[in-house]
Design a protein around this motif. Structure first.
Motif, short mmCIF file in Angstrom:
data_model
loop_
_atom_site.label_atom_id
_atom_site.label_comp_id
_atom_site.label_asym_id
_atom_site.label_seq_id
_atom_site.Cartn_x
_atom_site.Cartn_y
_atom_site.Cartn_z
N GLN A 16 0.85 -1.19 0.00
CA GLN A 16 0.00 0.00 0.00
C GLN A 16 0.89 1.24 0.00
O GLN A 16 1.92 1.27 0.69
N PRO A 17 0.52 2.28 -0.75
CA PRO A 17 1.34 3.50 -0.77
C PRO A 17 1.40 4.15 0.61
O PRO A 17 0.43 4.12 1.37
N MET A 18 2.54 4.73 0.92
CA MET A 18 2.70 5.52 2.13
C MET A 18 2.11 6.91 1.89
O MET A 18 1.43 7.14 0.89
N GLY A 64 6.04 2.27 -0.73
CA GLY A 64 4.96 1.49 -0.14
C GLY A 64 5.34 0.74 1.11
O GLY A 64 6.52 0.57 1.44
N ILE A 65 4.31 0.28 1.80
CA ILE A 65 4.45 -0.59 2.97
C ILE A 65 3.98 -1.98 2.56
O ILE A 65 2.86 -2.14 2.07
N ASN A 79 8.18 1.41 -4.61
CA ASN A 79 9.53 1.16 -4.11
C ASN A 79 9.41 0.83 -2.62
O ASN A 79 8.79 1.58 -1.86
N ILE A 80 9.98 -0.28 -2.18
CA ILE A 80 9.83 -0.75 -0.80
C ILE A 80 11.19 -0.76 -0.11
O ILE A 80 12.19 -1.21 -0.70
N ASN A 81 11.25 -0.28 1.12
CA ASN A 81 12.47 -0.37 1.91
C ASN A 81 12.90 -1.83 1.99
O ASN A 81 12.09 -2.71 2.31
#
Length: 268
Positions: A112-114, A122-123, A157-159
């Motif tokens: 899901q977008p932050m 995203g998260i 893009n995800i951490n």
């Protein structure tokens, strides 16, 4: 004998060290003979280089790369393309059978977008483990980039630490966060074997855990609490079996396993 899966997260800087990459994959090959292994990777340095070469500004808020949607084709190319295939090629050279994936493949992970200020960041959360478990059952090595998708099909893009945590959650796996450091060091530059929430807070307050290591330790603690298992911070040049056997590296304990008076006790 423990036969649960192992998830190994590596940073993008590994791509600049061919010897370390080869050593890591040889170590993974040894572990994979008795336990399923999956690799999750970032690629920050590669993204920075690409963005600079394209003349695109790259900014961060709270340690997260702000990612306009129009930058996503380039970031996907760097992470899911160049970085992923370099790692896959190194795995092949070590006698492994890699499968290059992203978080969005096989509906493994939903993102899901932050907040809007971060752009296409995203998260991740777990979705369906069946595809990934099927890949592991065929004795392949999934190498997973931290590119995800929203249910509406927006690339995100995800951490990479968060990506690795959600993959470990999906597989109920042990998680190793590997980089170019041996683990967390104390004020005398000696390796700390075990940390938990209170001792991390004390060492941060004392200025012992700072900057990039603080970010790494906080991510490991969050991962440990999510998984309910210790998370390991160690060097990608270390033998993975030594890390899992607690011979090297730092264990970050989840809240559920932390001793009442903290692991450092009266040592501080």
């Amino acid at each position: 004998m423990n036969s649960s899966p192992v998830v190994i997260k590596v940073g993008g800087a590994l791509l600049d060290d061919a010897a370390a990459m080869q050593k890591l994959f040889l170590s993974i090959k040894q572990v994979s003979e008795s336990r399923p292994v999956a690799v999750v990777h970032g690629g920050g340095p590669l993204v920075e280089t690409l963005m600079a070469s394209l003349g695109l500004a790259s900014t961060k808020i709270d340690g997260l790369r702000v990612t306009p949607d129009e930058h996503m084709p380039y970031i996907c190319g760097a992470l899911a393309g160049a970085a992923n295939k370099q790692l896959c090629a190194a795995a092949i050279a070590s006698g492994l059978t890699p499968v290059g994936l992203s978080l969005l493949d096989g509906n493994m992970v939903v993102c899901q977008p932050m907040a809007q200020k971060y752009g296409a960041v995203g998260i991740p959360s777990t979705a369906d483990a069946s595809f990934l478990k099927s890949a592991l059952a065929q004795a392949t090595l999934p190498i997973i980039s931290s590119i995800g998708s929203s249910p509406e099909g927006r690339l995100l893009n995800i951490n990479a630490d968060q990506a690795a945590t959600v993959v470990a959650e999906l597989l109920d796996a042990e998680l190793l966060l590997l980089s170019n450091v041996d683990g967390v060091l104390d004020a005398d530059k000696q390796l700390i074997e075990v940390l938990e929430q209170d001792s991390i807070a004390e060492l941060a307050k004392a200025g012992v855990i700072t900057d990039g290591m603080k970010v790494k330790v906080d991510a490991a603690l969050q991962s440990a609490n999510t998984l309910g298992l210790p998370v390991y911070i160690a060097s990608w040049t270390a033998d993975i079996t030594d890390i899992l056997n607690k011979i090297t590296g730092t264990q970050i304990l989840p809240k559920s396993q932390a001793p009442e008076h903290g692991v450092l006790g009266d040592a501080l």
